[in-house]
Write an enzyme that holds these catalytic residues in place. Structure first.
Site, short mmCIF file in Angstrom:
data_model
loop_
_atom_site.label_atom_id
_atom_site.label_comp_id
_atom_site.label_asym_id
_atom_site.label_seq_id
_atom_site.Cartn_x
_atom_site.Cartn_y
_atom_site.Cartn_z
N LYS A 197 5.30 -28.42 26.21
CA LYS A 197 5.21 -27.19 25.42
C LYS A 197 4.43 -26.09 26.13
O LYS A 197 4.79 -24.91 26.06
CB LYS A 197 4.60 -27.48 24.05
CG LYS A 197 5.40 -28.50 23.24
CD LYS A 197 5.00 -28.54 21.79
CE LYS A 197 5.52 -27.34 21.04
NZ LYS A 197 6.99 -27.28 20.98
N SER A 205 18.35 -18.49 22.40
CA SER A 205 18.05 -19.66 23.24
C SER A 205 18.75 -20.92 22.77
O SER A 205 19.03 -21.81 23.58
CB SER A 205 16.53 -19.90 23.29
OG SER A 205 16.05 -20.47 22.08
N ASP A 231 9.25 -23.14 21.19
CA ASP A 231 8.53 -22.68 22.38
C ASP A 231 8.95 -21.27 22.75
O ASP A 231 8.12 -20.43 23.11
CB ASP A 231 8.77 -23.63 23.55
CG ASP A 231 8.15 -24.99 23.33
OD1 ASP A 231 7.21 -25.10 22.53
OD2 ASP A 231 8.61 -25.96 23.98
#
Length: 289
Positions: free
Chosen positions: A38, A266, A236
């Site tokens: 992360k 994303s 993230d």
């Protein structure tokens, strides 16, 4: 500058049509090894948008650690504060099904050897940190940083809730929100967290967008509709974009709106890393796919 304190993992991604039941064997359709963790994901994703990013992380003294250093350099990440530990580099096993859902098992490895003493000279405008490293290290980072502090509580395994006293913006997803509050009641949970967190709680809601809660106000930011291929790194990407736009002095609602759009983009491609600005620019500006 954005200071990211967090983990690095090698991601082993196994694409399957569906997740197995306990005791069942299914066949893997595709196998990918990539950079993850992360902390690294958020640092790289922010850099790809154009941010100046410094990373505080721990890697092992193995080939995966060497590869991580090369990767970060290629992504324009400042790695002066990355520590090399006498341990294997962390890794994550990610199972991805045809619905874009994921199941993840993390072996923290060197990440768990990042210590409070490794946090000398934290600086910058925004601190972004998560929970794949030791809890006391996260707390020390939040206590020592002078700028705006964002905690992405993933995974939401907190034993010391005083950590939240040092957080400006908390960004749980729905599962993490329930784990932190021990409640399905959104209003109750938000009120509980806002008694600790200084400025805002932002609950990410997947395809439904994100809910911003501050003392006295709640705003739902909708997400554009997109075909979901891989939702693994959406959180993230959201956090990195949020940090980037806050560092650019956008107000909170505008920053969350932009971050939601970029995170939505994303999930239309495989991988936990965010898009480069030139890839996502037209989508953000036109809200089309």
């Amino acid at each position: 500058m954005i200071e990211v304190v967090g983990s690095y993992n090698v991601d082993f991604i196994l694409k399957v049509k569906r997740f197995p039941q306990p005791g069942e064997t299914v066949f893997c359709e595709k196998y990918i090894i990539s950079h993850g963790g992360k902390g690294s994901n958020q640092a790289v994703s922010a850099s790809r948008l154009g941010a100046n990013v410094s990373l505080v992380s721990a890697i092992g003294n193995d080939t995966y650690g060497i590869d991580a250093i090369k990767f970060w350099k290629s992504e324009n990440i400042n790695i002066d504060k990355v520590k090399i530990k006498n341990e294997r580099t962390g890794n994550a096993y990610i199972f991805l099904n045809d619905e874009g859902e994921s199941m993840i098992i993390v072996n923290r490895g060197a990440n768990y050897l990042l210590e409070e003493d490794d946090l000398d000279d934290l600086s910058g405008d925004i601190l972004l940190t998560q929970m794949e490293i030791k809890e006391n290290v996260v707390k020390r980072a939040l206590m020592n940083f002078d700028g705006t502090k964002i905690l992405n509580p993933a995974p939401a395994i907190l034993t010391d809730f005083s950590i939240l006293d040092y957080v400006d913006i908390l960004t749980p997803n729905e599962i993490e929100f329930k784990q932190l509050t021990n409640s399905d009641d959104l209003e109750y949970g938000l009120d509980l967290l806002l008694k600790k967190v200084k400025k805002a709680v932002i609950v990410t809601l997947g395809e439904r967008g994100a809910l911003i809660a501050t003392k006295g106000k709640k705003v739902l930011i909708s997400a554009p509709k997109v075909p979901v291929i891989d939702a693994t790194g959406a959180g993230d990407v959201f956090n990195s974009a949020l940090a980037y736009y806050l560092e650019k002095n956008k107000d909170l609602e505008d920053a969350v709106s932009l971050a939601t759009k970029i995170a939505s983009f994303s999930v239309t491609q495989i991988g936990a890393l965010g898009p480069r600005w030139e890839e996502v620019k037209s989508f953000v500006e036109e809200e089309k796919f």
